[in-house]
Design a protein around this motif. Structure first.
Motif, PDB file in Angstrom:
ATOM      1  N   SER A  73       0.852  -1.197   0.000  1.00 59.21           N
ATOM      2  CA  SER A  73       0.000   0.000   0.000  1.00 59.21           C
ATOM      3  C   SER A  73       0.882   1.239   0.000  1.00 59.21           C
ATOM      4  O   SER A  73       1.743   1.398   0.872  1.00 59.21           O
ATOM      5  CB  SER A  73      -0.924   0.014   1.220  1.00 59.21           C
ATOM      6  OG  SER A  73      -1.829  -1.073   1.171  1.00 59.21           O
ATOM      7  N   LYS A  79       1.146   5.251   0.374  1.00 56.69           N
ATOM      8  CA  LYS A  79       0.408   6.345   1.003  1.00 56.69           C
ATOM      9  C   LYS A  79       1.229   7.630   0.950  1.00 56.69           C
ATOM     10  O   LYS A  79       2.440   7.604   0.742  1.00 56.69           O
ATOM     11  CB  LYS A  79       0.088   5.984   2.457  1.00 56.69           C
ATOM     12  CG  LYS A  79      -0.705   4.686   2.600  1.00 56.69           C
ATOM     13  CD  LYS A  79      -0.959   4.350   4.063  1.00 56.69           C
ATOM     14  CE  LYS A  79      -1.764   3.059   4.189  1.00 56.69           C
ATOM     15  NZ  LYS A  79      -2.072   2.726   5.595  1.00 56.69           N
ATOM     16  N   LYS A 135      -2.569   8.854   3.852  1.00 55.50           N
ATOM     17  CA  LYS A 135      -3.727   8.614   3.001  1.00 55.50           C
ATOM     18  C   LYS A 135      -3.285   7.892   1.729  1.00 55.50           C
ATOM     19  O   LYS A 135      -2.222   8.201   1.182  1.00 55.50           O
ATOM     20  CB  LYS A 135      -4.401   9.945   2.635  1.00 55.50           C
ATOM     21  CG  LYS A 135      -4.998  10.679   3.824  1.00 55.50           C
ATOM     22  CD  LYS A 135      -5.640  11.981   3.385  1.00 55.50           C
ATOM     23  CE  LYS A 135      -6.248  12.718   4.583  1.00 55.50           C
ATOM     24  NZ  LYS A 135      -6.860  14.005   4.174  1.00 55.50           N
ATOM     25  N   PRO A 136      -4.083   6.925   1.255  1.00 55.96           N
ATOM     26  CA  PRO A 136      -3.701   6.200   0.033  1.00 55.96           C
ATOM     27  C   PRO A 136      -3.532   7.136  -1.153  1.00 55.96           C
ATOM     28  O   PRO A 136      -4.334   8.053  -1.351  1.00 55.96           O
ATOM     29  CB  PRO A 136      -4.871   5.243  -0.189  1.00 55.96           C
ATOM     30  CG  PRO A 136      -5.520   5.109   1.147  1.00 55.96           C
ATOM     31  CD  PRO A 136      -5.350   6.433   1.823  1.00 55.96           C
ATOM     32  N   GLU A 162      -3.955   7.615  -4.972  1.00 55.82           N
ATOM     33  CA  GLU A 162      -4.874   6.957  -5.892  1.00 55.82           C
ATOM     34  C   GLU A 162      -4.306   6.762  -7.295  1.00 55.82           C
ATOM     35  O   GLU A 162      -4.532   5.733  -7.927  1.00 55.82           O
ATOM     36  CB  GLU A 162      -6.173   7.777  -5.991  1.00 55.82           C
ATOM     37  CG  GLU A 162      -6.984   7.820  -4.714  1.00 55.82           C
ATOM     38  CD  GLU A 162      -7.753   6.531  -4.472  1.00 55.82           C
ATOM     39  OE1 GLU A 162      -7.779   5.683  -5.376  1.00 55.82           O
ATOM     40  OE2 GLU A 162      -8.323   6.395  -3.371  1.00 55.82           O
ATOM     41  N   ASN A 193      -6.967   2.347  -4.881  1.00 59.66           N
ATOM     42  CA  ASN A 193      -6.830   2.839  -3.504  1.00 59.66           C
ATOM     43  C   ASN A 193      -5.403   2.696  -2.977  1.00 59.66           C
ATOM     44  O   ASN A 193      -5.174   2.444  -1.795  1.00 59.66           O
ATOM     45  CB  ASN A 193      -7.811   2.114  -2.569  1.00 59.66           C
ATOM     46  CG  ASN A 193      -8.074   2.885  -1.284  1.00 59.66           C
ATOM     47  OD1 ASN A 193      -8.146   4.103  -1.295  1.00 59.66           O
ATOM     48  ND2 ASN A 193      -8.210   2.176  -0.176  1.00 59.66           N
ATOM     49  N   GLU A 222      -3.208   0.360  -3.528  1.00 60.07           N
ATOM     50  CA  GLU A 222      -2.735  -0.988  -3.195  1.00 60.07           C
ATOM     51  C   GLU A 222      -2.337  -1.796  -4.429  1.00 60.07           C
ATOM     52  O   GLU A 222      -3.077  -1.904  -5.399  1.00 60.07           O
ATOM     53  CB  GLU A 222      -3.801  -1.762  -2.418  1.00 60.07           C
ATOM     54  CG  GLU A 222      -3.308  -3.126  -1.955  1.00 60.07           C
ATOM     55  CD  GLU A 222      -4.202  -3.768  -0.917  1.00 60.07           C
ATOM     56  OE1 GLU A 222      -4.594  -4.928  -1.098  1.00 60.07           O
ATOM     57  OE2 GLU A 222      -4.505  -3.076   0.091  1.00 60.07           O
TER      58      GLU A 222
END
Length: 242
Positions: free
Chosen positions: A33, A35, A40-41, A43, A75, A77
């Motif tokens: 993931s 961030k 915050k992810p 995008e 998101n 990931e």
């Protein structure tokens, strides 16, 4: 692009695996993931050499190397399933370019794999910078090999059987080759793309910059006769001469 004009976006990363105990030669799902600094992810990512993420995996002693491309699930990931050949410690290096960043971001993670661990092998600087791997012969040369300055690094390629210069390299991820260099202590990581050329060999030149002196392992990757061939070299990069 001038570095002052780049909108560099700091990143963080979370890494998850299927379980706490990971075994050699078993399929291991890995989720990554990406961030921002506020956790915050992120995008959107830019495609760089045909992929949204380049994932480099090396063993601690740099005997093992793999270059993979996880799938983007949204998101922030990415995920991929891979195997590790033997037990031991591995460094995973994820490279992405957040949309609008203007520059890439590198996230590193260590993972331990259970299983039989071979004796760690010290890096030995190559006495000869000519090698043959899987039908491809490569000679590595530098216009000036030293730390802390830009330099050109050239792979000159020929066919191992005929010794004829290779002039029909196939594009690999949108380029005539790719190259990764990592320092012996695994602190310095370089992912290098070749200079633009209309030729398909026999010379593939990369402009790069070794940030500090020391021993580095270099992996050149080339697509030849429908085979992806990885050719490793170990070099000692001296201090810049004043």
């Amino acid at each position: 692009m001038n570095s002052m004009q780049m909108n560099v976006i700091p990143t963080k990363s979370d890494w998850k695996t299927s379980s706490q105990t990971l075994q050699a030669n078993e399929k291991i799902p890995i989720a990554i993931s990406i961030k921002d600094k506020d956790n915050k992810p992120i995008e959107k990512f830019d495609v760089v050499h045909d992929k949204l993420m380049h994932l480099i995996i090396v063993s601690k002693d740099l005997t093992y190397f793999d270059h993979l491309h996880p799938d983007y699930k949204g998101n922030g990931e990415f995920d991929i399933t891979t195997t590790f050949p033997v037990g031991g410690d591995y460094q995973l290096i994820a490279e992405v370019t957040p949309h609008g960043a203007g520059d890439n971001s590198v996230e590193k993670h260590w993972i331990h794999i259970e299983g039989s661990e071979p004796k760690s092998q010290p890096l030995i600087v190559d006495k000869s910078l000519t090698k043959e791997v899987d039908g491809l012969k490569a000679t590595l040369s530098f216009d000036h090999l030293m730390a802390d300055r830009n330099l050109n690094m050239t792979f000159t390629l020929s066919d191992s059987k005929t010794n004829e210069p290779v002039k029909d390299l196939q594009p690999y991820l949108g380029a005539m080759g790719h190259c990764v260099a990592i320092s012996e202590d695994l602190n310095e990581y370089l992912h290098i793309h070749p200079m633009t050329t209309n030729d398909n060999g026999p010379k593939v030149t990369f402009m790069t910059f070794f940030p500090k002196k020391g021993v580095y392992k270099i992996w050149g990757q080339f697509q030849y006769e429908n085979r992806l061939i990885v050719i490793p070299f170990v070099v000692n990069v001296p201090e810049m001469k004043m």
